[in-house]
Design an enzyme around this catalytic site. Sequence first.
Site, short mmCIF file in Angstrom:
data_model
loop_
_atom_site.label_atom_id
_atom_site.label_comp_id
_atom_site.label_asym_id
_atom_site.label_seq_id
_atom_site.Cartn_x
_atom_site.Cartn_y
_atom_site.Cartn_z
N GLY A 185 0.79 -1.23 0.00
CA GLY A 185 0.00 0.00 0.00
C GLY A 185 0.82 1.27 0.00
N MET A 360 -4.11 5.50 -7.00
CA MET A 360 -4.06 4.91 -5.66
C MET A 360 -5.48 4.79 -5.12
SD MET A 360 -0.69 6.55 -3.84
CE MET A 360 0.96 6.04 -4.32
N LEU A 361 -6.16 3.75 -5.55
CA LEU A 361 -7.55 3.52 -5.18
C LEU A 361 -7.71 2.08 -4.69
CD1 LEU A 361 -9.24 5.20 -8.27
CD2 LEU A 361 -9.15 6.14 -5.95
N HIS A 363 -10.25 0.04 -4.87
CA HIS A 363 -10.88 -0.87 -5.82
C HIS A 363 -9.96 -1.21 -6.98
CE1 HIS A 363 -12.27 3.28 -6.45
NE2 HIS A 363 -12.25 3.05 -7.75
N HIS A 486 -39.03 4.46 -13.32
CA HIS A 486 -39.46 5.83 -13.00
C HIS A 486 -40.27 5.82 -11.71
CE1 HIS A 486 -40.99 9.91 -13.61
NE2 HIS A 486 -42.20 9.43 -13.29
#
Length: 507
Positions: A185, A360-361, A363, A486
Amino acid sequence: MAMASLARRKAYFLTRNISNSPTDAFRFSFSLTRGFASSGSDDNDVVIIGGGPGGYVAAIKAAQLGLKTTCIEKRGALGGTCLNVGCIPSKALLHSSHMYHEAKHVFANHGVKVSSVEVDLPAMLAQKDTAVKNLTRGVEGLFKKNKVNYVKGYGKFLSPSEVSVDTIDGENVVVKGKHIIVATGSDVKSLPGITIDEKKIVSSTGALSLTEIPKKLIVIGAGYIGLEMGSVWGRLGSEVTVVEFAADIVPAMDGEIRKQFQRSLEKQKMKFMLKTKVVGVDSSGDGVKLIVEPAEGGEQTTLEADVVLVSAGRTPFTSGLDLEKIGVETDKGGRILVNERFSTNVSGVYAIGDVIPGPMLAHKAEEDGVACVEFIAGKHGHVDYDKVPGVVYTYPEVASVGKTEEQLKKEGVSYNVGKFPFMANSRAKAIDTAEGMVKILADKETDKILGVHIMSPNAGELIHEAVLAINYDASSEDIARVCHAHPTMSEAIKEAAMATYDKPIHM
């Protein structure tokens, strides 16, 4: 959808060849905390250093593919920065602070009278901590279910196939593996001359656990994290000033959406000092004094605050792993260089997530992890970084996928633009959340969708129709011809798609 598109879908699933074969039986040589870790005296097929979103997802997927797997995590709790001190706790506080703001300022508009609304900060923080604890335990449960060995400790390379681990129990073990994945990380990026003490000068970690609501909060950095944490404390009563060196907030955001977004935040009394450089800080007194000047140079100004949040980005966590000992190449920023199969220059060593180039995510790291172990297992893995969505979880939220209008102009691509405001959406009007819009960019000749940008209270949920469309090379007409229920907020996407290739109905 055209037959060609359907054929592409079939081909896609056939080539992925994803297997969920059961794992082999494991032999545990000794027990650590929680009783399901292994010393790794028998070689593993896969060893993963880091138990964040990329690491733990890779570990589970590897085990599901029949690979003997060990995951090493220094924190003593799985989930990494995201689950422990990032995505999850920040979303808990964003939601709690939004509920407080709604009760104090919005309920009356809907006929709900509340005589007194107060913030119970300890209870708010406790709810956040409970959410984190339950989720980390949940990931541990998934490790047990999938028979992933879990070693709690700090790992570093002895060789391309061996990792030395100083465990949280004071032991040292060597974990061996045929394939080792670095998934450690990222960490907070510091600024020259500013020391983070997590009391008066805090990182995002400290900002999640402030014991008092600051009267004045200065945020250094107008990116995703800074704006989200500024929103939390602003809703709870802080006077928030955001200092940003660049000319714009969230520079990578579509320009038109960004301008609307900034106006919305300013309506919420968030102040911005753009094109401003921090040149000094003094935290010797009761509060903090921040010395700033124009980015191009000029007269200095002193700002005062109770707390300063440093949110100037993140840096890959690759130091202390002894990568240089085994010859793994990194770039000047410390990111590990990999090929399209996530392999480093050292055979048998891989890297995923924040430690490699790319967004840098969390997911994105998860997708990296799945693809990496699919390659290791001899299968097909794939991540298209041009089609990874991004979300700013403020109120309203902003979500995007694909290209911005500025990028298309720079690349010389001819395109059509379709827009639809939520002020013309019946559901948004009915629930009084009509701020924002949907913007779709499509190729002028083929109508293929190139980018979608949404500003709305639930943009982070709405964006995934667009993510799916872009991943399957859909056209704006494809979306426009899909029946949407809708009344829903998602009808704005259909209307924007209609506006892209023809005309919307409700505008």
